[in-house]
Motif scaffolding. Structure first.
Motif: not given
Length: 874
Positions: A327-338, A526-532, A556-563
């Motif tokens: 089961y794929l447990r993941g997260a989305n990633v953009h490329q920029d750094h502070a 994509e799931y989630g998306g909690t501002y903090s 039937w679901r292969s996984g989920q990836s956090l936003w």
């Protein structure tokens, strides 16, 4: 040492210039795999890091391509570099031109070689000149390209000039998005010298068509380029090597390569017995060494790192790796750094992947463009499955916005732009696949993200383009499936989720009825998306998966990836920028610790509390680093009490380079403050520190009322630091447009929707699908019927129009919220007796992201369409 110094360094026009010495005796490493070292080897292939000693000027500069152009007043810099540095999450950034210039000495014997500059990524249009001669260009900001500069070189001193722009172009992908689009040569550059007959850029494709625990058959396709005027017979030998350097399979063949052509050679190299399979728990990698010879003399050698594994996506049982369910447990990633924006070092990318892996995730979605080769290499080596995505996507609120600034329709509005745009999307997809195809971690190619955010009259063309991309994917890489990412709209006959082999459903797509057990392989992309703000809450932010408590309850679901994994700069404002479980400075929020505890069983640390600050703890992730732009050091300051215990107090902190080389994004010092974009929060601050010069750097941390703290970083390699090389300070100022516009946009169509319930054939999304003949309606047993729209941006809401399916006396109230916890009432019509089909509220002047409409129990409850007009808050 004096002899070698005179060989490798020469001052030219106020710069010390690297002399490229070609050796035929050192080991070679091809572009399919690299590290921070320079490479030279058999057949005189040289791959030389070209990141140091550039001059940069923001803006256009007439005549800057000419060799005699005076650039003495330009900024001395190194790559990777971004137009926007220093950058700290502003929704605005510089858009326009920038110029780069660099002196270098021609390699020995270049007249008999092919000399190329290989760029891993330039955003987004690059024009390249050598000694004033135009030698090539590239359009598209996220993929690698090679420019042959041989004919423009001359013995001795040469100068390369690169004109870059990040202007929005209706004919280039992406046309829209929510992240930032800063310009610059923001990835590594290499000078590559080869024989005229050589392996092409990313010219190998290692495949393992048959894999078991007992054996693995290996097939290698090699693109051999012959730039001579004659046909040539070339011997091609491929050795497969394990991590101990032992050859485990080998194959040789002789091939005729036509003059001025590229030929793809296919070799069934052999069988690896008892292969060590690549897996997140044991990411084992092999190397294919390809050697080209003529008359038994090696003329080129190229190395490709690969893994042996199998991926299988199924419609009924999920995802399988090496024949075993995973089961794929993941997260989305953009490329920029502070601070550095998109100009991230390879070391920074490695830390990013490691932070995701350390929290217990086994999957990363590369949102929403091809990522740096070093990022995917880190996924290979650390054992994280990667979803690689094409930059074809849209963004909500674009329907009534004229073309421009990455906020328009995903597909062109004007027919004059369509052919060039489709060519751009296809080009970048092909380049992504070629650049990344040997990476063991990549399990799928995604052709898009939410392309349904497009003008209604372009939907048919958008769907057709998705189909073309899927076909291209099957043709150029039959070993992987093609996904349609962000496939949760439209909800009518134009649905796009089944155009590809795998569907990625974002947000409410995880719960929409028609996408449940859809009959094709799928995952929640994509799931989630909690501002903090950090530290945030110790909770997962399941968001769209809350009803399942985030657990994999659907076979039937292969996984989920956090936003998403990391905060990032966003043109959609802070509401979208700060949804990560790790902040922009790469300090975990408490949600990261929640996931680590949940997935790995590691208890969270004791949270810091307010106390009496007594000292600064200054730490570095390592005490030495390279100087070629691929390496850096991460520094962190923690406020502690007299016993060394971390506190949540966040006083101002300053870091200074006391002596030696190195720079922060802001120059030789950087200031952290709770009230600044350069933030200290919850008692901690962090930043990445780099140098293009060798030497020991002493860094001092200070804060009023506390003793200073110091540490030393030893930068190795490259030119020794001299005081005249000290960087100029770059004081941070949040970028703002000269003529800012608060544009009103219309939201609603295809935005995520949620409801207390729904009756058959009346899904929540039907109230925001642009079709007045479909509508949401709760089920008959719903005692608190309500419907919610997520505009996905914090807005200053001005107007709200609700269309009902029929003219009735609807009784309801309308509320607005930032976080779905605190709701502000903007209109109470609970006692309404007036019949209406359309309700139009104007001049609301309320801020929020979510709009909730709650109906009185046992009254008529239904919504046909909603339209929200507002301006995005920054």
């Amino acid at each position: 040492m004096k002899h070698f110094k005179s060989l490798f360094f020469k001052p030219v026009k106020h710069l010390l210039i690297v002399f490229f010495l070609i050796s035929s005796t050192l080991p070679v490493l091809g572009r399919a795999s690299k590290n921070s070292a320079d490479k030279a080897g058999k057949g005189s292939r040289l791959s030389k890091n070209f990141n140091a000693d550039w001059k940069f000027k923001i803006g256009d500069a007439k005549g800057a391509e000419e060799a005699a152009f005076d650039d003495r007043q330009w900024e001395l810099t190194s790559l990777p570099h971004s137009f926007s540095t220093p950058y700290f999450m502003s929704p605005e950034f510089y858009v326009g031109y920038g110029w780069y210039r660099k002196h270098f000495l021609a390699p020995n014997g270049f007249q008999h070689k092919i000399v190329s500059l290989e760029f891993e990524g330039v955003f987004q249009q690059a024009e390249i000149f050598i000694n004033g001669m135009f030698v090539g260009e590239h359009r598209g900001g996220y993929t690698a390209f090679s420019i042959d500069v041989t004919k423009a070189l001359k013995p001795g001193d040469n100068i390369v000039s690169v004109r870059v722009n990040n202007l929005w172009n209706p004919q280039l992908a992406p046309r829209a998005g929510e992240h930032v689009f800063s310009g610059g040569i923001y990835r590594d550059v290499y000078l590559v010298v080869t024989n005229p007959i050589h392996v092409d850029l990313y010219g190998t494709f290692v495949q393992t068509p048959v894999v078991s625990k007992e054996s693995a058959k290996v097939l290698v396709e090699t693109d051999v380029k012959n730039e001579t005027k004659n046909d040539q017979t070339v011997q091609i030998r491929t050795d497969l090597v394990n991590t101990n350097g032992k050859i485990v399979a080998s194959y040789s063949s002789s091939e005729l390569i036509g003059a001025q052509s590229v030929k793809t050679i296919t070799q069934n190299v052999g069988t690896i017995l008892k292969p060590l399979l690549w897996h997140p728990d044991h990411p084992y990698l092999y190397t294919a060494i390809t050697s080209l010879s003529i008359a038994n003399k090696v003329i080129d050698q190229y190395k490709t790192v690969f893994g042996v594994r199998t991926f299988r996506w199924t419609a009924d049982k999920g995802f399988f790796l090496n024949g075993e369910h995973l089961y794929l447990r993941g997260a989305n990633v953009h490329q920029d750094h502070a601070g550095w924006g998109d100009a991230v070092t390879n070391a920074g990318f490695y830390r990013d992947v490691k932070m995701v892996k350390d929290a217990g995730f086994n999957f990363i979605r590369g949102s929403h463009y091809p990522h740096d080769p070093a990022f995917v290499d880190a996924c290979d080596r650390l054992g994280v499955i990667f979803w690689s995505e094409n930059p074809f996507w849209g963004i909500g609120g674009s329907d009534n916005v004229p073309d421009g600034y990455w906020n328009g329709s995903a597909y062109p509005l004007n027919s004059k732009d369509t052919a060039a745009f489709e060519a751009s999307v296809k080009q970048q997809f092909r380049e992504m696949v070629k650049m990344h195809r040997n990476h063991a971690s990549i399990a799928i190619w995604s052709v898009s993200n939410e392309p349904f955010f497009t003008a209604p009259h372009t939907v048919a063309a958008m769907r057709a383009l998705l189909g073309k991309l899927v076909k291209i994917s099957h043709e150029i890489d039959p070993t992987r499936l093609a996904a349609v990412g962000g496939a949760q709209r439209p909800l009518d006959s134009n649905r796009i989720d089944k155009i590809g082999d795998v569907a990625g459903y974002n947000g409410d797509g995880s719960a929409i009825e028609i996408f449940q057990d859809p009959g094709i392989p799928n995952m929640v992309s994509e799931y989630g998306g909690t501002y903090s703000e950090r530290p945030g809450k110790y909770e997962p932010g399941w968001g769209d998966l809350s009803k399942d408590n985030g657990e994999p309850v659907h076979p039937w679901r292969s996984g989920q990836s956090l936003w998403c994994a990391f905060d990032h700069g966003s043109i959609a404002g802070a509401g979208m920028a700060k949804l990560g479980i790790i902040d922009y400075f790469r300090i975990p929020k408490r949600a990261w610790y929640w996931y680590r505890n949940h997935y790995r069983g590691i208890a969270p640390p004791e949270w810091p509390v307010a106390g009496k600050p007594a000292a600064l703890r200054l730490e570095a992730d390592k005490r030495s680093a390279g100087t070629d732009g691929t390496d850096d050091v991460r520094l962190q300051v923690t406020i502690v009490d007299k016993n060394g215990k971390p506190l949540s107090n966040s006083p101002d902190v300053k870091l200074d380079v006391v002596s030696g080389p190195g720079e922060f994004p802001t120059g030789s010092s950087i200031n952290f403050s709770e009230k600044s974009d350069i933030r200290i929060m919850d008692g901690q601050a962090a930043i990445e520190f780099r140098s293009q010069f060798a030497g020991k750097s002493i860094i001092r941390a200070t804060s009023p009322g506390m003793p200073a703290a110091e540490l030393t970083i030893d930068f190795k390699g490259g030119r020794p630091y001299q005081p005249e090389f000290k960087v100029k300070d770059r004081p941070y100022t949040r970028f703002e447009k000269e003529n800012p516009k608060t544009e009103l946009q219309v939201f609603g169509r295809n935005n995520p929707t949620f409801a207390s319930s729904f009756s058959q054939n009346h899904l929540p999304g039907y109230a925001a699908d642009g079709d007045p003949d479909t509508w949401w309606q709760p089920n008959d047993n719903d005692t608190h019927p309500h419907w919610t729209l997520d505009t996905e941006k914090k807005l200053s809401i001005q107007n709200l129009m609700i269309t009902f399916p029929s003219e009735e006396a609807y009784q309801y109230k309308i509320e607005i919220s930032d976080d779905q916890e605190k709701w502000n009432l903007i209109s109470d019509l609970s006692n309404n007796v007036q019949k209406e089909k359309i309700k139009n509220l104007k001049n609301i002047n309320a801020d929020g992201r979510y709009i909730r409409i709650s109906f009185v129990h046992n009254t008529k409850s239904a919504i046909s369409e909603i339209s929200v007009t507002g301006a995005v808050l920054q």
